[in-house]
Scaffold this motif. Structure first.
Motif, short mmCIF file in Angstrom:
data_model
loop_
_atom_site.label_atom_id
_atom_site.label_comp_id
_atom_site.label_asym_id
_atom_site.label_seq_id
_atom_site.Cartn_x
_atom_site.Cartn_y
_atom_site.Cartn_z
N ASP A 1 -13.17 -3.17 5.00
CA ASP A 1 -14.11 -3.90 4.15
C ASP A 1 -15.51 -3.61 4.66
O ASP A 1 -15.99 -4.25 5.59
CB ASP A 1 -13.82 -5.40 4.19
N PRO A 2 -16.19 -2.61 4.05
CA PRO A 2 -17.52 -2.22 4.56
C PRO A 2 -18.57 -3.31 4.39
O PRO A 2 -19.61 -3.28 5.03
CB PRO A 2 -17.88 -0.99 3.73
N ALA A 3 -18.34 -4.32 3.54
CA ALA A 3 -19.31 -5.39 3.32
C ALA A 3 -19.38 -6.34 4.50
O ALA A 3 -20.34 -7.10 4.63
CB ALA A 3 -18.97 -6.15 2.05
N ASN B 1 -13.78 -6.01 10.82
CA ASN B 1 -14.15 -5.36 9.57
C ASN B 1 -12.93 -4.95 8.75
O ASN B 1 -13.01 -4.07 7.91
CB ASN B 1 -15.00 -4.12 9.84
N THR B 2 -11.80 -5.60 8.98
CA THR B 2 -10.57 -5.27 8.27
C THR B 2 -10.12 -6.49 7.49
O THR B 2 -10.14 -7.61 8.00
CB THR B 2 -9.46 -4.85 9.26
N THR B 3 -9.69 -6.26 6.25
CA THR B 3 -9.20 -7.36 5.42
C THR B 3 -7.76 -7.69 5.80
O THR B 3 -7.13 -6.98 6.58
CB THR B 3 -9.26 -6.99 3.93
N PRO C 1 -14.04 0.17 25.17
CA PRO C 1 -14.11 -1.25 25.55
C PRO C 1 -13.48 -2.14 24.47
O PRO C 1 -13.42 -1.77 23.30
CB PRO C 1 -15.61 -1.52 25.67
N LYS C 2 -13.04 -3.31 24.86
CA LYS C 2 -12.39 -4.25 23.96
C LYS C 2 -13.29 -4.59 22.77
O LYS C 2 -12.82 -4.77 21.66
CB LYS C 2 -12.01 -5.51 24.73
N SER C 3 -14.60 -4.63 22.99
CA SER C 3 -15.53 -5.00 21.92
C SER C 3 -15.45 -4.03 20.73
O SER C 3 -15.64 -4.44 19.58
CB SER C 3 -16.95 -5.05 22.45
N VAL C 4 -15.14 -2.77 20.99
CA VAL C 4 -15.00 -1.79 19.91
C VAL C 4 -13.84 -2.17 19.00
O VAL C 4 -13.94 -2.17 17.78
CB VAL C 4 -14.81 -0.36 20.47
N PHE C 5 -12.71 -2.54 19.60
CA PHE C 5 -11.54 -2.93 18.82
C PHE C 5 -11.78 -4.26 18.11
O PHE C 5 -11.36 -4.43 16.96
CB PHE C 5 -10.30 -3.00 19.72
N ASP C 6 -12.46 -5.18 18.78
CA ASP C 6 -12.78 -6.46 18.15
C ASP C 6 -13.62 -6.25 16.89
O ASP C 6 -13.37 -6.83 15.84
CB ASP C 6 -13.52 -7.38 19.12
N THR C 7 -14.62 -5.37 16.99
CA THR C 7 -15.47 -5.06 15.84
C THR C 7 -14.67 -4.39 14.74
O THR C 7 -14.80 -4.71 13.56
CB THR C 7 -16.64 -4.14 16.28
N MET C 8 -13.81 -3.46 15.11
CA MET C 8 -13.01 -2.75 14.13
C MET C 8 -12.12 -3.73 13.37
O MET C 8 -12.04 -3.70 12.15
CB MET C 8 -12.16 -1.69 14.82
N TRP C 9 -11.46 -4.64 14.08
CA TRP C 9 -10.57 -5.58 13.43
C TRP C 9 -11.33 -6.63 12.65
O TRP C 9 -10.83 -7.15 11.64
CB TRP C 9 -9.63 -6.23 14.45
#
Length: 85
Positions: A82-84, A74-76, A64-72
């Motif tokens: 960026d795990p923080a 969490n990216t600098t 689902p799109k939400s997975v990619f939204d979450t992944m991006w």
């Protein structure tokens, strides 16, 4: 034939060939090879068979799109994770 010896032969041959001839030889060698290209789907299938991986019905469905939204999210800016966040 060692790679050093082969390298010397190639260098010697290239010194006697013009750029136009070198391009012609490269083109000729490229067109002589049989077309062994495969589609990305065929490559994936071949690698799955090679490594004994099979796709389940779940794995065949897109995420689902939400997975990619979450992944991006969490990216600098430089693309690192960026795990923080």
């Amino acid at each position: 034939m060692t790679s050093h010896y082969f390298g010397e032969l190639v260098q010697r041959r290239l010194r006697t060939v013009s750029i136009t001839e070198a391009i012609g030889m490269a083109t000729k060698n490229t067109t002589k090879r049989p077309d062994q290209s495969e589609t990305p789907m065929q490559t994936a299938d071949r690698l799955r068979r090679k490594h004994g991986v099979s796709l389940s019905e779940t794995a065949s469905r897109p995420l689902p799109k939400s997975v990619f939204d979450t992944m991006w999210a969490n990216t600098t800016d430089d693309g690192s994770s960026d795990p923080a966040r």
